[in-house]
Design a protein around this motif. Sequence first.
Motif, PDB file in Angstrom:
ATOM      1  N   LEU A 108       1.134  -0.768   0.015  1.00 37.18           N
ATOM      2  CA  LEU A 108       0.243   0.078  -0.247  1.00 37.18           C
ATOM      3  C   LEU A 108       0.671   1.580   0.035  1.00 37.18           C
ATOM      4  CD1 LEU A 108      -2.971  -1.627   2.278  1.00 37.18           C
ATOM      5  CD2 LEU A 108      -2.886  -0.484  -0.200  1.00 37.18           C
ATOM      6  N   GLY A 109       2.449   1.149  -0.178  1.00 37.25           N
ATOM      7  CA  GLY A 109       3.175   2.091   0.333  1.00 37.25           C
ATOM      8  C   GLY A 109       3.360   3.365   0.933  1.00 37.25           C
ATOM      9  N   TRP A 110       2.773   2.086   2.374  1.00 37.85           N
ATOM     10  CA  TRP A 110       3.040   3.117   3.760  1.00 37.85           C
ATOM     11  C   TRP A 110       4.443   2.959   4.139  1.00 37.85           C
ATOM     12  CZ3 TRP A 110      -1.970   1.070   6.591  1.00 37.85           C
ATOM     13  CH2 TRP A 110      -3.431   1.008   5.324  1.00 37.85           C
ATOM     14  N   GLY A 111       5.220   2.027   4.016  1.00 39.48           N
ATOM     15  CA  GLY A 111       6.817   2.396   4.383  1.00 39.48           C
ATOM     16  C   GLY A 111       7.223   1.642   5.640  1.00 39.48           C
ATOM     17  N   PRO A 112       8.091   1.094   5.996  1.00 36.62           N
ATOM     18  CA  PRO A 112       8.511   0.488   6.971  1.00 36.62           C
ATOM     19  C   PRO A 112       7.866   0.684   8.158  1.00 36.62           C
ATOM     20  CG  PRO A 112      10.827   2.164   5.772  1.00 36.62           C
ATOM     21  CD  PRO A 112       9.256   2.145   5.229  1.00 36.62           C
ATOM     22  N   VAL A 113       7.947   1.848   8.718  1.00 36.57           N
ATOM     23  CA  VAL A 113       7.156   1.750  10.309  1.00 36.57           C
ATOM     24  C   VAL A 113       5.395   1.548  10.256  1.00 36.57           C
ATOM     25  CG1 VAL A 113       6.702   3.447  12.019  1.00 36.57           C
ATOM     26  CG2 VAL A 113       8.827   3.670  11.266  1.00 36.57           C
ATOM     27  N   ALA A 114       5.619   1.877   9.254  1.00 38.92           N
ATOM     28  CA  ALA A 114       4.001   1.449   9.307  1.00 38.92           C
ATOM     29  C   ALA A 114       3.650  -0.097   8.993  1.00 38.92           C
ATOM     30  CB  ALA A 114       3.138   2.471   7.624  1.00 38.92           C
ATOM     31  N   LEU A 288     -11.719  -0.235   2.797  1.00 38.14           N
ATOM     32  CA  LEU A 288     -12.219  -1.658   2.957  1.00 38.14           C
ATOM     33  C   LEU A 288     -12.004  -2.737   2.282  1.00 38.14           C
ATOM     34  CD1 LEU A 288     -14.602  -1.977   4.020  1.00 38.14           C
ATOM     35  CD2 LEU A 288     -15.930  -1.918   2.750  1.00 38.14           C
ATOM     36  N   LEU A 289     -12.123  -3.243   0.879  1.00 40.29           N
ATOM     37  CA  LEU A 289     -11.501  -4.265  -0.085  1.00 40.29           C
ATOM     38  C   LEU A 289     -10.295  -4.335   0.180  1.00 40.29           C
ATOM     39  CD1 LEU A 289     -12.331  -6.241  -2.534  1.00 40.29           C
ATOM     40  CD2 LEU A 289     -11.070  -4.727  -3.497  1.00 40.29           C
ATOM     41  N   PRO A 290      -9.294  -3.840   0.785  1.00 46.17           N
ATOM     42  CA  PRO A 290      -7.800  -4.389   0.675  1.00 46.17           C
ATOM     43  C   PRO A 290      -7.989  -5.115   2.472  1.00 46.17           C
ATOM     44  CG  PRO A 290      -7.444  -1.982   1.098  1.00 46.17           C
ATOM     45  CD  PRO A 290      -8.961  -2.285   0.294  1.00 46.17           C
ATOM     46  N   ALA A 291      -8.601  -4.610   3.539  1.00 42.65           N
ATOM     47  CA  ALA A 291      -8.484  -4.579   4.878  1.00 42.65           C
ATOM     48  C   ALA A 291      -9.563  -5.737   4.486  1.00 42.65           C
ATOM     49  CB  ALA A 291      -9.657  -3.817   5.386  1.00 42.65           C
ATOM     50  N   LEU A 292     -11.233  -5.862   3.611  1.00 37.94           N
ATOM     51  CA  LEU A 292     -11.228  -7.089   4.210  1.00 37.94           C
ATOM     52  C   LEU A 292     -10.566  -8.934   3.621  1.00 37.94           C
ATOM     53  CD1 LEU A 292     -14.087  -9.411   3.753  1.00 37.94           C
ATOM     54  CD2 LEU A 292     -14.890  -7.924   1.466  1.00 37.94           C
ATOM     55  N   LEU A 293      -9.999  -8.422   2.447  1.00 31.08           N
ATOM     56  CA  LEU A 293      -8.206  -9.330   1.664  1.00 31.08           C
ATOM     57  C   LEU A 293      -7.507  -9.639   2.421  1.00 31.08           C
ATOM     58  CD1 LEU A 293      -7.954  -7.393  -2.163  1.00 31.08           C
ATOM     59  CD2 LEU A 293      -9.474  -9.843  -0.880  1.00 31.08           C
ATOM     60  N   ALA A 344       2.175   8.469  13.232  1.00 26.01           N
ATOM     61  CA  ALA A 344       2.696   8.248  12.213  1.00 26.01           C
ATOM     62  C   ALA A 344       2.890   7.989  10.612  1.00 26.01           C
ATOM     63  CB  ALA A 344       3.597   7.462  12.275  1.00 26.01           C
ATOM     64  N   GLU A 345       0.914   7.690  10.499  1.00 26.55           N
ATOM     65  CA  GLU A 345      -0.002   6.803   9.375  1.00 26.55           C
ATOM     66  C   GLU A 345      -1.049   7.265   9.437  1.00 26.55           C
ATOM     67  OE1 GLU A 345      -1.036   6.220   5.666  1.00 26.55           O
ATOM     68  OE2 GLU A 345       0.882   6.218   5.977  1.00 26.55           O
ATOM     69  N   PRO A 346      -1.478   7.979   8.759  1.00 24.24           N
ATOM     70  CA  PRO A 346      -2.957   8.340   9.597  1.00 24.24           C
ATOM     71  C   PRO A 346      -4.071   7.276   8.624  1.00 24.24           C
ATOM     72  CG  PRO A 346      -1.605  10.360   8.540  1.00 24.24           C
ATOM     73  CD  PRO A 346      -1.069   9.544   8.495  1.00 24.24           C
ATOM     74  N   ARG A 347      -3.316   6.813   7.796  1.00 25.37           N
ATOM     75  CA  ARG A 347      -4.819   5.746   6.729  1.00 25.37           C
ATOM     76  C   ARG A 347      -4.652   4.882   7.643  1.00 25.37           C
ATOM     77  NH1 ARG A 347      -1.852   5.990   0.658  1.00 25.37           N
ATOM     78  NH2 ARG A 347       0.471   6.301   2.474  1.00 25.37           N
ATOM     79  N   ILE A 348      -3.611   3.841   8.690  1.00 21.18           N
ATOM     80  CA  ILE A 348      -3.693   2.433   9.108  1.00 21.18           C
ATOM     81  C   ILE A 348      -4.455   2.977  10.120  1.00 21.18           C
ATOM     82  CG2 ILE A 348      -2.500   3.159  11.900  1.00 21.18           C
ATOM     83  CD1 ILE A 348      -0.997   0.847  10.819  1.00 21.18           C
ATOM     84  N   GLY A 349      -5.411   4.071  10.440  1.00 23.22           N
ATOM     85  CA  GLY A 349      -6.374   4.297  11.254  1.00 23.22           C
ATOM     86  C   GLY A 349      -7.871   3.443  10.799  1.00 23.22           C
ATOM     87  N   PRO A 350      -8.710   4.734   9.017  1.00 19.65           N
ATOM     88  CA  PRO A 350      -9.552   3.062   9.312  1.00 19.65           C
ATOM     89  C   PRO A 350      -9.208   2.235   8.705  1.00 19.65           C
ATOM     90  CG  PRO A 350      -8.593   5.066   7.600  1.00 19.65           C
ATOM     91  CD  PRO A 350      -7.566   5.026   9.175  1.00 19.65           C
ATOM     92  N   PHE A 351      -8.211   1.765   8.324  1.00 20.89           N
ATOM     93  CA  PHE A 351      -7.846   0.874   7.709  1.00 20.89           C
ATOM     94  C   PHE A 351      -7.972  -0.512   9.294  1.00 20.89           C
ATOM     95  CE2 PHE A 351      -5.600  -3.214   7.064  1.00 20.89           C
ATOM     96  CZ  PHE A 351      -5.387  -3.545   5.267  1.00 20.89           C
ATOM     97  N   ALA A 352      -7.299  -0.153  10.246  1.00 22.89           N
ATOM     98  CA  ALA A 352      -7.810  -1.133  11.141  1.00 22.89           C
ATOM     99  C   ALA A 352      -8.927  -1.317  11.563  1.00 22.89           C
ATOM    100  CB  ALA A 352      -6.592  -0.593  12.883  1.00 22.89           C
ATOM    101  N   THR A 353      -9.675  -0.185  11.811  1.00 25.89           N
ATOM    102  CA  THR A 353     -11.273  -0.062  12.233  1.00 25.89           C
ATOM    103  C   THR A 353     -11.786  -1.068  11.542  1.00 25.89           C
ATOM    104  OG1 THR A 353     -11.050   2.191  12.956  1.00 25.89           O
ATOM    105  CG2 THR A 353     -13.219   0.967  12.597  1.00 25.89           C
ATOM    106  N   ALA A 354     -11.789  -0.902   9.823  1.00 24.94           N
ATOM    107  CA  ALA A 354     -12.390  -1.999   9.368  1.00 24.94           C
ATOM    108  C   ALA A 354     -12.256  -3.448   9.277  1.00 24.94           C
ATOM    109  CB  ALA A 354     -12.055  -1.515   7.488  1.00 24.94           C
TER     110      ALA A 354
END
Length: 406
Positions: A108-114, A288-293, A344-354
Motif C-alpha cells: 500500500l506504500g505506507w513505509g517500513p514503520v507502518a 474496505l476491500l484491502p482490509a477484507l482481503l 505516523a500513518e493516518p490511513r492505518i486508523g480507518p484500515f485497522a477499524t475496518a
Amino acid sequence: MSALLIELGAVILALGLLGRFAGRIGFSPIPLYLLAGLAFGHGGLVPLDASEEFTATGAEIGVILLLLLLGLEYSASELVTNLKTQYPSGIVDFVLNATPGAVAALLLGWGPVAAVALAGVTWISSSGVIAKVLGDLGRLGNRETPVVLGVLVIEDLAMAVYLPLLTALLAGLSLAGGSLTLLISLGTVGAVLYVALRHGRLISRAVSSDNPEMLLLVVLGLTLFVAGIAQQLQVSAAVGAFLVGIALSGEVAEGAHHLLTPLRDLFAAVFFVFFGLSTDPADIPPVLLPALLLAIVTALTKIVTGWYAARRAGIRSAGRWRAGGTLVARGEFSIVIAGLAVGAEPRIGPFATAYVLILVVLGPLTARWTEPLARRLRRGAEAPAPSAAAQSAGRTDTADTAHSLD
C-alpha cells in the motif's frame, strides 16, 4: 459543564445499551463500540465536542486497565512454563500472521514503520473476545483450550517487547536509541519476572488489604504510577501495567481482578469509542476491500496456527480445527497498536477499524463452524468412488428398470 455531563451521560448510556444488545445476540460489543465512535466522531452523524478531552484521557486509562487485568490472569511461573513449552507455536504464529500485515503495508506504500505497526495489528488475537467465545461455547474444559490460551499468553508476553520497539520507531529514534529502549524493556520484563518468581508473595502481601476500597486504591494507584514511569522511559505505559499485573498473585490478584473488572469494562468501552471518534467514516470505504482481503488471509493463517499448536500437543483432528477457528478474532490489541501508529500513518486508523470490525464478527463464527466444516469436507473427500463393476451394474439396473417401465 452541563454540556460535558450531558454528552458523557449519553455516551455511557449508549455504550450500556449496545453492550446489552451484543450480549443478547452472542457477539462481542467491540464492533458496536467502534461503530458508535464512527457515528459520533469527526465526520459522523452527531460530532461530540465537549467530552473529547475527557474521552481521550479515559481511553488511555482503558488501555492501561486492559493490560493490568490481562497480567492479573497469569502468574510469573505460568508465563515461564508457557515460554518453555509453547515457543515453537509462538514463532509459527508470528511468522504466519505478522508477515501478511507487513507485506500489505508495503504494497500500500505506507513505509517500513507502518509495516511494523500493521504486522502487529494482524499478529495479535483478541484475548477478551476469545475468552468470551470459549465460555459461550462451553469449551473451557476442552483438551485444546490450554493450547489456545498458551498461544495467547505468548502473544501477550511478546507485547512487552513489541510495544516499546514500535514506540521507539514511531518516535523516530535512531538505531542506538531504539536498541537502548528495547534493552530497557527486556531488562524490565526480566527483572519483574524474576522478582515475581522469587518474591511475588512479599509484593502481594505489601499490597494486600482486607478493605476492598484500600485494595482498589493501592492497586490502581500503583498501576498508573508504574505506567507513567514506563512511558517516561520510552517503554509503553500498557507494558508497565501488564508487568504490575504479573507481579501480583494469589488472593490479591483475585481480589483486584474482581474490583477492577467493572472499571476496565467501562474505560475499555470508552477506548474503543475514542478510536472510532478519531476515525473519519469517509476514510473507511477506500480501504474496505484491502482490509477484507487481509482479513480473509489472516483468518486462514490463524486457523493454521491453531491447528499446528494443537497438533504439537497431541490433540486429535477435531480439536486442532477448533483451536484454529477460535484464534481468528482480533480486537483490543489491534486497536491499541493502530492507535499508537495513527500519528505516523493516518490511513492505518480507518484500515485497522475496518479490519477489526470484520474479524471481531467473523471470529465467533469460525470458532463455531471451522471444525464441523472440516469434518464435513473430510467425509466428502473420504467417500469411496464407485468401482467400474458397480457403475456397470448401476447402468444395467437402470436399463432394466427402463425396460420394465416400457
